[in-house]
Write an enzyme that holds these catalytic residues in place. Structure first.
Site: not given
Ligand code: ADP
Length: 519
Positions: A464-465, A91
């Site tokens: 969600y992310r 991420y």
């Protein structure tokens, strides 16, 4: 990596800011060489690491030092990107969203301030890693269990702030947060919940406090720097019972979700079972070239051969019951009956009792084995995760699974996905594993990511992310009433952080001076 300055900052004032940081933390903890910058970049970047280049990093050791750094950042308008351990791999790792931002590395603040066995909580600083807390609990014979994500290299605080999850009944890490200490963008220090009372006796017990409840406003946000976190831990159960299930066919994931979701919602299953395609096991133990060297995504017949050789189904479910032995037995029967309605496939049962080795228990035992997947393609590996949230029904899961798999095959990447079942929704993490030096592949992956966001948004699925490079794209899909949520976030941002120094761009929230992206 050479120095790239943040917007609005001249080289002269940047240097003054670094000097001022040095006067707070000492020379050793202001990291501003080319090599330092390299260290804080996105280690798994799909060819876009240059989009998120830090200008420096600074490592405070105390709350007072964090406050002093924030005040300096305001004076020179130098943006800061707080990280706890910076292992947010897939991420963006330690890298900031906006190039030129100074990484505020909180890794030195790594004290476990309190563990309370009776009430099942800990109070920790951001630099505490999953391994640190695990070792502490063991060394002190404290009968509390942690919730640990698949790759446990990172910090407990950073993971909870990103809404990471583990696989025990306390798996939703962000839900375990109870009371934060936060340095605000103006340098002020607050404690949330009942911690706002200087002599509170319930800071880590009562989540809501008095008036508005702030903990979640500091989660996935750029409104404050978390310097302490209260977190609930799970009392060690008497026993656990694991059910390991192989589903032979790709479409079996549909009925499996329909059977498991109601049991999850009713509390028969209290943890979040993950239904993952079995390639994830193979990919952490072998390399792709051992199985296939041809063009395109792994063909179905090769995959079937791999699965057969390893005794795996198309999907694997590792489900676990925690609590009193008798209750676990009854719940296991209910789950087994549900599976028997669809398959005669053998279900492996694994039992653990208090006192048996913890590794077999289903407790959160930290491991980094999951990181092995980056070797799947060979070369300097990396991965990125596309992670939408869907309603936990076969209709949604099958639609999403087939459409994502097709998209992967279009660009020649092997499908690698899981559906983790929470009480009402499922989180669908799709990994794209690549060789970072294969420019053609990484550029295809970047294009695929945008297509997946658009596909999901069309179906009403949000993420969600997400990775740094897609924070704006995902934020843009939250479009009700002409992006009213973004206006609200920005109003809060401008009030708390008028100079726009804290994590500009995180989750698509930009300070006024840097807002250019308007769709
Ligand atoms: P981990 O090392 O646990 O994987 P990171 O330290 O990489 O997690 O943190 C992930 C993200 O969460 C960061 O990029 C940042 O946006 C946010 N974050 C982490 N720690 C803090 C903190 N203490 N305060 C505010 N935000 C944080």
């Amino acid at each position: 990596m050479r120095l790239l300055l943040p917007p609005r900052v001249t080289e002269k004032s940047f240097q003054k800011a670094l000097d001022a940081f040095t006067s707070v933390v000492g020379k050793q903890w202001v990291l501003a060489t080319d090599q330092d910058r390299e260290t804080f970049m996105d280690l798994y970047a799909a060819g876009d690491a240059d989009a998120h280049v830090p200008s420096a990093a600074v490592g405070p050791q105390s709350v007072e030092e964090v406050q002093a750094i924030v005040r300096i950042a305001n004076e020179y308008k130098v943006p800061l990107w707080p990280i706890s351990r910076g292992k947010n791999l897939g991420y963006g790792a330690a890298a900031p969203c906006l190039t030129g931002t100074v990484v505020l590395d909180l890794g030195r603040m790594n004290r476990i301030l309190e563990v309370n066995e009776r009430f099942g909580y800990c109070l920790i600083e951001p630099g505490v890693g999953f391994f640190d807390l695990f070792d502490y609990l063991r060394a002190n014979n404290i009968k509390l269990w942690m919730s640990v994500p698949a790759n446990a290299w990172g910090s407990v605080v950073g993971n909870a702030l990103e809404r990471g999850y583990g696989y025990t009944p306390y798996g939703e890490n962000t839900r375990n947060i109870c009371g934060l200490e936060v340095v605000l963008p103006n340098g002020d220090l607050v404690r949330t919940g009942t911690g706002a009372m200087a002599n509170s006796t319930s800071w880590q017990l009562f989540k809501y406090g008095y008036g508005p409840s702030w903990d979640q406003l500091f989660v996935q946000s750029n409104f404050g720097i978390v310097t302490k976190m209260g977190m609930w831990l799970m009392p060690e159960p008497e026993a656990t019972l694991g059910l390991n299930i192989q589903l032979p066919h790709p479409d079996d994931v549909g009925w499996a979700v329909d059977e498991l979701a109601p049991l999850r919602m009713r509390g028969v299953i209290e943890q979040s079972p993950s239904i993952g395609n079995s390639l994830r096991f193979v990919a952490t133990r072998t390399q792709r070239s051992e199985w296939y060297t041809g063009e395109g995504a792994l063909p179905d017949h090769v995959l079937m051969e791999i699965l057969q050789k390893n005794g795996l189904g198309w999907w694997t479910i590792n489900l676990r019951l925690y609590g009193y032995e008798e209750v676990n037995e009854v719940h296991a029967r209910i789950i087994q009956q549900a599976f028997r309605r669809h398959t005669q496939q053998e279900i492996q049962v694994v039992k653990w009792h208090r006192g048996d080795p913890i590794e077999d228990s289903g407790a959160g035992v930290p491991s980094t084995q999951a990181l092995q997947i980056i070797n799947w393609r060979g070369g300097r590996g990396g991965h990125i995760g596309f992670s939408p949230v869907l309603p936990a029904t076969s209709e949604h899961v099958l639609k999403q699974f087939h459409s994502t798999k097709r998209r992967y095959e279009e660009i020649g990447v092997d499908y690698y996905g899981s559906f983790t079942l929470f009480e009402r929704y499922t989180t669908n993490v799709n990994m794209m594993v690549y060789d970072r030096d294969d420019r053609e592949m990484t550029s295809k992956v970047r294009a695929l990511f945008k297509v997946l966001i658009a596909d999901a948004a069309k179906e009403g699925y949000s993420e969600y992310r997400t990775h740094l490079s897609y924070m704006d794209d995902v934020a843009r899909t939250f479009d009700f009433n002409n992006h009213a949520l973004r206006r609200l976030n920005e109003a809060v941002k401008d009030t708390l952080d008028p100079n726009g120094i804290l994590a500009p761009g995180k989750q698509g929230i930009w300070p006024r001076a840097l807002r250019t992206d308007r769709a």
